[in-house]
Design an enzyme around this catalytic site. Structure first.
Site, PDB file in Angstrom:
ATOM      1  N   LEU A 162      86.468  -0.218  25.965  1.00 16.46           N
ATOM      2  CA  LEU A 162      85.024  -0.395  25.710  1.00 16.46           C
ATOM      3  C   LEU A 162      84.701  -1.860  25.447  1.00 16.46           C
ATOM      4  CD1 LEU A 162      84.592   2.600  23.249  1.00 16.46           C
ATOM      5  CD2 LEU A 162      83.650   2.466  25.546  1.00 16.46           C
ATOM      6  N   GLY A 165      88.095  -7.493  20.901  1.00 14.53           N
ATOM      7  CA  GLY A 165      87.744  -8.402  19.811  1.00 14.53           C
ATOM      8  C   GLY A 165      88.978  -9.161  19.376  1.00 14.53           C
ATOM      9  N   PHE A 167      91.114  -8.496  17.107  1.00 10.30           N
ATOM     10  CA  PHE A 167      92.269  -7.669  16.775  1.00 10.30           C
ATOM     11  C   PHE A 167      93.007  -7.136  17.994  1.00 10.30           C
ATOM     12  CE2 PHE A 167      89.906  -6.880  12.764  1.00 10.30           C
ATOM     13  CZ  PHE A 167      90.903  -7.303  11.910  1.00 10.30           C
ATOM     14  N   GLY A 168      92.275  -6.939  19.085  1.00 10.72           N
ATOM     15  CA  GLY A 168      92.846  -6.281  20.252  1.00 10.72           C
ATOM     16  C   GLY A 168      91.733  -5.571  20.984  1.00 10.72           C
ATOM     17  N   VAL A 170      89.197  -2.267  22.121  1.00  4.12           N
ATOM     18  CA  VAL A 170      88.505  -1.078  21.602  1.00  4.12           C
ATOM     19  C   VAL A 170      88.487  -0.058  22.736  1.00  4.12           C
ATOM     20  CG1 VAL A 170      86.354  -0.180  20.637  1.00  4.12           C
ATOM     21  CG2 VAL A 170      87.114  -2.474  20.015  1.00  4.12           C
ATOM     22  N   ASP A 279      78.603 -11.241   9.100  1.00  2.93           N
ATOM     23  CA  ASP A 279      78.750 -11.514  10.542  1.00  2.93           C
ATOM     24  C   ASP A 279      77.651 -10.802  11.326  1.00  2.93           C
ATOM     25  OD1 ASP A 279      79.806 -12.614  12.801  1.00  2.93           O
ATOM     26  OD2 ASP A 279      81.619 -11.379  12.857  1.00  2.93           O
TER      27      ASP A 279
HETATM   28  P1  AMP Z   1      84.678  -5.860  17.696  1.00 10.29           P
HETATM   29  O1  AMP Z   1      86.159  -6.097  17.679  1.00 10.29           O
HETATM   30  O2  AMP Z   1      84.225  -5.007  16.552  1.00 10.29           O
HETATM   31  O3  AMP Z   1      83.905  -7.128  17.839  1.00 10.29           O
HETATM   32  O4  AMP Z   1      84.369  -5.003  19.042  1.00 10.29           O
HETATM   33  C1  AMP Z   1      84.555  -5.562  20.325  1.00 10.29           C
HETATM   34  C2  AMP Z   1      83.756  -4.774  21.348  1.00 10.29           C
HETATM   35  O5  AMP Z   1      84.247  -3.431  21.405  1.00 10.29           O
HETATM   36  C3  AMP Z   1      82.267  -4.649  21.059  1.00 10.29           C
HETATM   37  O6  AMP Z   1      81.551  -5.756  21.524  1.00 10.29           O
HETATM   38  C4  AMP Z   1      81.914  -3.393  21.829  1.00 10.29           C
HETATM   39  O7  AMP Z   1      81.737  -3.659  23.201  1.00 10.29           O
HETATM   40  C5  AMP Z   1      83.155  -2.533  21.648  1.00 10.29           C
HETATM   41  N1  AMP Z   1      83.004  -1.651  20.482  1.00 10.29           N
HETATM   42  C6  AMP Z   1      83.324  -1.934  19.206  1.00 10.29           C
HETATM   43  N2  AMP Z   1      83.007  -0.911  18.402  1.00 10.29           N
HETATM   44  C7  AMP Z   1      82.472   0.044  19.191  1.00 10.29           C
HETATM   45  C8  AMP Z   1      81.916   1.350  18.945  1.00 10.29           C
HETATM   46  N3  AMP Z   1      81.895   1.876  17.701  1.00 10.29           N
HETATM   47  N4  AMP Z   1      81.415   2.047  19.987  1.00 10.29           N
HETATM   48  C9  AMP Z   1      81.445   1.521  21.234  1.00 10.29           C
HETATM   49  N5  AMP Z   1      81.948   0.311  21.523  1.00 10.29           N
HETATM   50  C10 AMP Z   1      82.452  -0.433  20.523  1.00 10.29           C
END
Ligand code: AMP
EC number: 2.7.10.2
Length: 437
Positions: A162, A165, A167-168, A170, A279
């Site tokens: 999806l 980020g 961490f790795g 999603v 953030d």
């Molecule tokens: P993050 O590491 O939280 O910045 O997430 C990186 C990307 O993963 C986001 O920009 C979304 O595209 C996707 N993502 C993160 N959390 C979700 C979620 N709860 N539902 C759908 N996509 C997500």
């Protein structure tokens, strides 16, 4: 078929309660709307909402315990309703299960038709109609199994990315609960032996675990198996800034205001719970659909102590400087008021349809720019009321900045004013979108 043709909302003597009168056929039904300790409105045993408006809008779509879903308001009801709740749109009519039935006008004792749900393709989707408005644990049966650590056997991790980020990646997945299965987004920690990364991800999980609000991505739990995984509810529409890029013609300003109002409601909840996000940015606002936004990414967030109004970081880190208030950069001080500053930048991103803030400037240059009293200009599509609010969010001194309670109220007033205008002039395309979808 008989349909209710009149409804009326009026405040009652008991503070915070309202009476809804609904005429169906020849009978008048009275319903009590009460407000719980958290300030949420509901009809007895009905779904709870943050605002009367949401409750009314919902009851227009679903009976939710009323004899029938709401149709038309009494011609003179708006005035009394608006006096009670000044931010309601022009035709509020709200309420709950019949508390008592009075004023029986008919003698033939007809049997009313069962309540109907509005056709979904005629109405725009409402947040409360989605599966992620309420926590999957709001069902007491499911609540019995609520634990921070989830069993791996109940989790399906699909090979669909999806996003990614720090961490790795999603990934998309499904989590099996006692009575249902739910779509989830799974943040999978990249193969790293760094204990610090694991600790950081666990800190994010601990924060999210304490939050439960419709406008915040909920944590379902954590799973420690082939990797450390954070299992969250799904917001499949992606980040707000990406969604808005190139959509000036398609997405009216009213839709942008609607989403930003939801972000303000989520942030108001965080402020009330004494959490700082640290953030907030359009990239961290995820969409469930075009009309429903949730705040995500609690990687930098902190829970403040009961008597603290700010958090002081020990040292500066990899920070999103363009979204940070001056006191964050100068003194490493973070509070709900510094989140308000970030909210202003998020507003700017949204009303400029996904443009990058402070375009060519580097982070440190932005601070000089701000110190000189300069601010980003009003994006071309941005209504003056909204620019005025974002400018207030960028008040240099944090003590003089509005809090989220004020920001949410101003967003709500603005968004509802568009909704009322749309009701008055349905031919007005852009604004009518608010009311008619
Ligand atoms: P993050 O590491 O939280 O910045 O997430 C990186 C990307 O993963 C986001 O920009 C979304 O595209 C996707 N993502 C993160 N959390 C979700 C979620 N709860 N539902 C759908 N996509 C997500």
């Amino acid at each position: 078929m008989m349909e209710p043709f009149l409804s009326r909302l009026r405040p009652r003597k008991e503070q915070g309660t309202y009476a809804l009168s609904l005429v169906y056929g020849k009978t008048v039904y009275h319903y009590l709307i009460s407000q719980d300790k958290a300030g949420k409105f509901c009809i007895p045993e009905g779904t709870k909402f943050d605002t009367l408006w949401q409750l009314v809008e919902y009851l227009k779509l679903k009976a939710d315990g009323l004899i029938y879903r709401l149709k038309e308001a009494c011609p003179n009801s708006s005035a009394s309703a608006e006096a009670a709740a000044p931010t309601l749109p022009a035709h509020p009519s709200t309420f709950t299960q019949p508390q008592r039935r009075v004023d029986t006008l008919n003698s033939d004792g007809y049997t009313p038709e069962p309540a109907r749900v509005a056709s979904p393709d005629k109405q725009r989707p409402m947040p409360m109609d989605t599966s992620v408005y309420e926590s999957p644990y709001s069902d007491p049966e499911e609540l019995k199994d609520k634990k921070l650590f989830l069993k791996r056997e109940n989790l399906l991790v699909a090979d669909i990315e999806l996003g990614c980020g720090n961490f790795g990646s999603v990934r998309q997945g499904v989590y099996r609960m006692r009575k249902k299965q739910i779509d989830v987004a799974i943040k999978v920690l990249k193969h790293s032996t760094e204990k610090a990364d694991k600790d950081e991800m666990m800190r994010e999980a601990q924060i999210m675990h304490q939050l439960d609000n419709p406008y915040i991505v909920r944590l379902i739990g954590v799973c420690q198996a082939e990797a450390l995984m954070l299992v969250m509810e799904m917001a499949s529409g992606g980040p707000l800034h990406k969604f808005l890029v190139g959509k000036k013609e398609e997405i009216p300003v009213s839709n942008v205001a609607e989403l930003l109002h939801q972000v303000a409601m989520g942030m108001k909840y965080l402020e009330e719970k004494n959490f700082v996000h640290r953030d907030l940015a359009a990239r961290n606002v995820l969409l469930v659909n075009r009309h429903y936004a949730k705040i995500s990414d609690f990687g930098l967030s902190k829970a403040l102590g009961a008597d603290d109004s700010y958090y002081t970081a020990r040292s500066a880190g990899k920070w999103p400087l363009k979204w940070y208030a001056p006191e964050c950069i100068n003194f490493r001080k973070f509070s709900s008021r510094s989140d308000v500053w970030s909210y202003g930048v998020t507003m700017w991103e949204a009303f400029s349809y996904g443009q990058k803030p402070y375009k060519k400037m580097k982070g440190p240059e932005v601070l000089d720019f701000i110190k000189q009293g300069k601010r980003m200009e009003c994006p071309p599509e941005c209504p003056p009321e909204m620019y005025s609010l974002m400018s207030d969010c960028w008040t240099y001194k944090w003590e003089d900045r509005p809090d989220f309670q004020t920001v949410e109220q101003r967003m709500r007033n603005y968004y509802y004013s568009l909704a009322s205008r749309a009701e008055g002039s349905p031919q007005c395309g852009q604004v009518a979108e608010v009311a008619c979808g």
